[in-house]
Write an enzyme that holds these catalytic residues in place. Sequence first.
Site, mmCIF file in Angstrom:
data_model
loop_
_atom_site.group_PDB
_atom_site.id
_atom_site.type_symbol
_atom_site.label_atom_id
_atom_site.label_comp_id
_atom_site.label_asym_id
_atom_site.label_seq_id
_atom_site.Cartn_x
_atom_site.Cartn_y
_atom_site.Cartn_z
ATOM 1 C CB ALA A 66 -0.897 -0.024 1.226
ATOM 2 N N GLY A 111 0.650 -5.143 0.824
ATOM 3 C CA GLY A 111 -0.567 -5.222 0.010
ATOM 4 C C GLY A 111 -0.355 -5.992 -1.287
ATOM 5 C CD GLU A 134 2.114 -5.468 5.662
ATOM 6 O OE1 GLU A 134 2.860 -6.425 5.956
ATOM 7 O OE2 GLU A 134 1.355 -5.491 4.677
HETATM 8 N N1 CAA Z 1 4.550 3.147 -0.863
HETATM 9 C C1 CAA Z 1 4.935 4.294 -1.433
HETATM 10 N N2 CAA Z 1 6.056 4.418 -2.172
HETATM 11 C C2 CAA Z 1 6.828 3.329 -2.337
HETATM 12 C C3 CAA Z 1 6.498 2.093 -1.766
HETATM 13 C C4 CAA Z 1 5.297 2.013 -1.015
HETATM 14 N N3 CAA Z 1 4.850 0.863 -0.467
HETATM 15 N N4 CAA Z 1 7.455 1.191 -2.074
HETATM 16 C C5 CAA Z 1 8.354 1.850 -2.832
HETATM 17 N N5 CAA Z 1 7.989 3.150 -2.978
HETATM 18 C C6 CAA Z 1 8.687 4.197 -3.707
HETATM 19 C C7 CAA Z 1 9.903 4.686 -2.933
HETATM 20 O O1 CAA Z 1 9.520 5.620 -1.949
HETATM 21 C C8 CAA Z 1 10.725 5.290 -4.033
HETATM 22 O O2 CAA Z 1 10.200 6.551 -4.345
HETATM 23 P P1 CAA Z 1 11.230 7.798 -4.695
HETATM 24 O O3 CAA Z 1 11.940 7.352 -5.941
HETATM 25 O O4 CAA Z 1 10.295 8.929 -4.945
HETATM 26 O O5 CAA Z 1 12.115 7.943 -3.529
HETATM 27 C C9 CAA Z 1 10.448 4.360 -5.235
HETATM 28 O O6 CAA Z 1 9.236 3.682 -4.904
HETATM 29 C C10 CAA Z 1 11.508 3.334 -5.442
HETATM 30 O O7 CAA Z 1 11.727 2.635 -4.212
HETATM 31 P P2 CAA Z 1 13.174 2.435 -3.559
HETATM 32 O O8 CAA Z 1 14.089 3.537 -3.917
HETATM 33 O O9 CAA Z 1 12.962 2.161 -2.104
HETATM 34 O O10 CAA Z 1 13.633 1.097 -4.313
HETATM 35 P P3 CAA Z 1 14.620 -0.020 -3.788
HETATM 36 O O11 CAA Z 1 14.898 -0.911 -4.942
HETATM 37 O O12 CAA Z 1 15.771 0.565 -3.073
HETATM 38 O O13 CAA Z 1 13.768 -0.843 -2.696
HETATM 39 C C11 CAA Z 1 11.807 -1.961 -1.854
HETATM 40 C C12 CAA Z 1 12.641 -1.561 -3.101
HETATM 41 C C13 CAA Z 1 12.610 -2.970 -1.010
HETATM 42 C C14 CAA Z 1 10.542 -2.622 -2.364
HETATM 43 C C15 CAA Z 1 11.502 -0.710 -0.997
HETATM 44 O O14 CAA Z 1 10.963 0.296 -1.853
HETATM 45 C C16 CAA Z 1 10.516 -0.951 0.092
HETATM 46 O O15 CAA Z 1 10.879 -1.506 1.133
HETATM 47 N N6 CAA Z 1 9.251 -0.511 -0.096
HETATM 48 C C17 CAA Z 1 8.212 -0.584 0.923
HETATM 49 C C18 CAA Z 1 7.682 -2.000 1.055
HETATM 50 C C19 CAA Z 1 6.658 -2.051 2.166
HETATM 51 O O16 CAA Z 1 6.946 -1.786 3.318
HETATM 52 N N7 CAA Z 1 5.435 -2.448 1.824
HETATM 53 C C20 CAA Z 1 4.312 -2.550 2.760
HETATM 54 C C21 CAA Z 1 3.498 -1.272 2.758
HETATM 55 S S1 CAA Z 1 2.291 -1.235 4.037
HETATM 56 C C22 CAA Z 1 1.015 -2.205 3.434
HETATM 57 O O17 CAA Z 1 1.057 -2.737 2.363
HETATM 58 C C23 CAA Z 1 -0.154 -2.313 4.362
HETATM 59 C C24 CAA Z 1 -1.243 -3.186 3.868
HETATM 60 O O18 CAA Z 1 -1.240 -4.375 4.095
HETATM 61 C C25 CAA Z 1 -2.410 -2.625 3.243
#
Ligand code: CAA
Length: 262
Positions: A66, A111, A134
Site C-alpha cells: 500500500a 498489500g 508491515e
Molecule cells: N509506498 C509508497 N512508495 C513506495 C512504496 C510504497 N509501499 N514502495 C516503494 N515506494 C517508492 C519509494 O519511496 C521510491 O520513491 P522515490 O523514488 O520517490 O524515492 C520508489 O518507490 C523506489 O523505491 P526504492 O528507492 O525504495 O527502491 P529499492 O529498490 O531501493 O527498494 C523496496 C525496493 C525494497 C521494495 C523498498 O521500496 C521498500 O521496502 N518498499 C516498501 C515496502 C513495504 O513496506 N510495503 C508494505 C506497505 S504497508 C502495506 O502494504 C499495508 C497493507 O497491508 C495494506
Amino acid sequence: MSYENIIFQIDQGVAIIKFNRPKALNAVNTEVLRELGQAMDAIEADSSIKALILTGEGTKSFVAGADISQMVNLTPIQLRKFSRDGQEILFRLEALPIPVIACVNGFALGGGTEITMACDFIYASETAKFGQPEINLGVIPGFGGTQRLSRLVGKSMAKELCMTGVMISAQEAKAIGLVNKVFPPDKLWEEAMKAARAMATKGRVSMRAMKRCIDRGYDVDLHSGCYMESDAFALCMASPDGKEGMTAFLEKRAAEFKGELD
Ligand code: CAA
C-alpha cells in the site's frame, strides 16, 4: 472508461490488469483501488471474458505494498476505510467467476502479497520477492494478510513471515505453497498467458461452480463442503455445457462450450 493507475486490456477473452505506478513500484493508493473496482465492474458485465491476469508494469515490481506516502497522512477513520476498501476489492477479485492468475514480475510486498493471495494461483518470476514487511513500519497487514496467509501456508509460517517482516524469494514462496510455479523472467508472461488461454477454453458454468466449491468449501467442515459439491456437480452435469462435454467425448471430437445454464 479511463484508467491512469492501472492498465486494463482484453486480449481474446483474457482480461489483463497491470498495476501502473512504476515510479512508486506500483504501490496501491485509493485511486488504484477505485480503478480496480471499475475494471471489475467491466469484467463482471462481460461474459466473453474467460480469465484474468494481474501483473505489474515495468520489470521491478508487481506491487510494493500500500502507498506509504498516502497512508501516513490519513486519520484513523480514513485508514479503517482504506483497509476495508482494500479488503472488499480483494473479496470481489476472489469471487470473480473466472480463473484469476497473479503473474508476479518483481516485488510483491505487503498489500502486493495480499493481492496475490486473493488470486486463484500465483506464477512468479525467478526475481520476484514476497513478504509482509508491515511490522518494519510499526503496523500490520491491512488487506487481509493476517487471515489469508495463515490459511494458505499455515499459522506458524504466516506468523514467522509477519513477525520478522523478511522478504522471501520466489523459490522459497513456492516451497511453502504460496507460489505455484516459478519461471525465468523472460518466460513468465508467456506461461501465464498460456495457462489463461487454456482455462478460457473450458466451460464457464463448470469453472465458476468448481471455483466456488473450492473457495467456499475451504471455510466449512468437510461434510458441508461435500454437500455443496454434490449440488454443483448435479447442476454442471445437467447443464448444456455438461451435456456437450460428455457427448463430445463419446463422439471423439472437441467440445464447444457455450457457458449457458439452460
Ligand atoms: N509506498 C509508497 N512508495 C513506495 C512504496 C510504497 N509501499 N514502495 C516503494 N515506494 C517508492 C519509494 O519511496 C521510491 O520513491 P522515490 O523514488 O520517490 O524515492 C520508489 O518507490 C523506489 O523505491 P526504492 O528507492 O525504495 O527502491 P529499492 O529498490 O531501493 O527498494 C523496496 C525496493 C525494497 C521494495 C523498498 O521500496 C521498500 O521496502 N518498499 C516498501 C515496502 C513495504 O513496506 N510495503 C508494505 C506497505 S504497508 C502495506 O502494504 C499495508 C497493507 O497491508 C495494506
